[in-house]
Design an enzyme around this catalytic site. Structure first.
Site, mmCIF file in Angstrom:
data_model
loop_
_atom_site.group_PDB
_atom_site.id
_atom_site.type_symbol
_atom_site.label_atom_id
_atom_site.label_comp_id
_atom_site.label_asym_id
_atom_site.label_seq_id
_atom_site.Cartn_x
_atom_site.Cartn_y
_atom_site.Cartn_z
ATOM 1 N N ARG A 13 -1.931 -6.616 12.002
ATOM 2 C CA ARG A 13 -1.078 -5.984 10.997
ATOM 3 C C ARG A 13 -0.404 -4.759 11.622
ATOM 4 O O ARG A 13 -0.989 -4.087 12.479
ATOM 5 C CB ARG A 13 -1.898 -5.563 9.776
ATOM 6 N N HIS A 14 0.807 -4.463 11.195
ATOM 7 C CA HIS A 14 1.516 -3.287 11.697
ATOM 8 C C HIS A 14 0.793 -1.996 11.296
ATOM 9 O O HIS A 14 -0.072 -1.994 10.415
ATOM 10 C CB HIS A 14 2.954 -3.256 11.160
ATOM 11 N N GLU A 56 7.308 -9.710 5.441
ATOM 12 C CA GLU A 56 6.438 -9.368 4.310
ATOM 13 C C GLU A 56 7.016 -9.903 3.004
ATOM 14 O O GLU A 56 8.219 -10.209 2.901
ATOM 15 C CB GLU A 56 6.245 -7.842 4.241
ATOM 16 N N ARG A 104 8.724 -2.455 11.923
ATOM 17 C CA ARG A 104 7.341 -1.987 12.039
ATOM 18 C C ARG A 104 6.444 -3.027 12.708
ATOM 19 O O ARG A 104 5.475 -2.675 13.385
ATOM 20 C CB ARG A 104 6.798 -1.587 10.663
#
Length: 295
Positions: free
Chosen positions: A74-75, A154, A130
């Protein structure tokens, strides 16, 4: 729950319904001992805590060439306070291109450091900045170029973009209740979790197909909280309509999860090795990150 954990420590393979699994895999210290769990027919080897590197190495040797080792990253934490942005803290930003904070950049670097000894062959990512930043940190010392796939973007929050839950309730009364109670409702102009789920799994399949075609043994996918949840819940048997169980699944910023997929699609089931492993950052940074909302 404690007595249940003692029972887990006395066996090496346990069958759990997915609703119990979603809670146990994050709350249980027994996960550090590398117990195998089966949920909905899928094998899950929960390897967390200080034993994770050694246990994962042993698991990798056992897996051999029969699997595609897949790291889900995950970022890092985002910055909603930059000049020109009007987004309040804990708002819905979803698929909007919000920037990383300085903390988020530190977290992305920590995630890349966590994976430094992994022989990663291919890196995939969401096209949002991101996620691209995190993918580039993983790629930079390997001579690889991240492959962007819009399927890893997302979740689309529609008209809720930039709004907190309280603001949504005030401006669009009934929206959140409709979204929660009716999994097919998308009156907000965004995506349902089922739509997200199907989109993400199609992108995942494209990544796995490329790995199979090129002979890649280890791949990395850098994306987002709800995207990562889609891939984890798919393996653990939690349906996208079961939103309460999705909410119980914790995927911290810049955390790493690992799933082993069979190299041959018809040869076995995918296996979760560990979920939400958070690399160490400075103590004050970790405290900020712990409460980071995923948009």
């Amino acid at each position: 729950l404690p007595s249940f954990l003692f029972l887990l420590m006395s066996v090496r393979r346990v069958c759990l319904p997915s609703c119990v699994l979603a809670i146990w895999m994050y709350a249980s210290p027994a996960a550090a001992f590398g117990y195998s769990v089966t949920s909905m027919g899928h094998r899950i080897s929960l390897l967390r805590g200080s034993s994770r590197p050694a246990a994962a190495a042993a698991q990798m040797m056992a897996a051999g060439d029969d699997v595609i080792r897949t790291f889900l990253v995950r970022h890092g934490a985002v910055d909603l306070t930059q000049p020109g942005m009007t987004f309040p803290k804990d708002c819905m930003y979803g698929g909007h291109n919000v920037p990383l904070s300085e903390l988020g950049k530190m977290e992305a670097q920590a995630a890349a450091e966590f994976l430094k000894d992994e022989a990663i062959d291919l890196i995939f990512c969401s096209p949002l900045d991101r996620a691209v930043y995190g993918a580039e940190r993983v790629a930079e010392k390997r001579g690889l170029t991240p492959i962007q796939d819009d399927g890893f973007r997302e979740v689309n929050r529609g008209r809720w973009l930039g709004m907190t839950r309280e603001q949504i309730r005030e401006k669009y009364p009934g929206d959140l209740e409709s979204f929660t109670e009716d999994p097919s409702w998308c009156g907000h102009g965004g995506e349902t979790y089922t739509q997200l789920f199907n989109r993400v799994l199609a992108a995942r399949d494209r990544a796995l197909d490329k790995a199979r075609d090129t002979g890649a043994k280890t791949i990395c996918i850098v994306s987002h909280m709800w995207v990562t949840k889609s891939m984890i819940t798919d393996v653990s048997g939690i349906k996208p309509t079961e939103q309460d169980k999705w909410s119980e699944l914790l995927v911290p910023t810049a955390s790493i999860s690992q799933i082993n997929y069979p190299r041959k699609e018809d040869n076995g089931e995918p296996e979760i090795v560990y979920v939400g492993e958070k690399p160490e950052v400075a103590q004050d940074a970790a405290a900020q990150s712990a409460s980071s909302w995923g948009g």
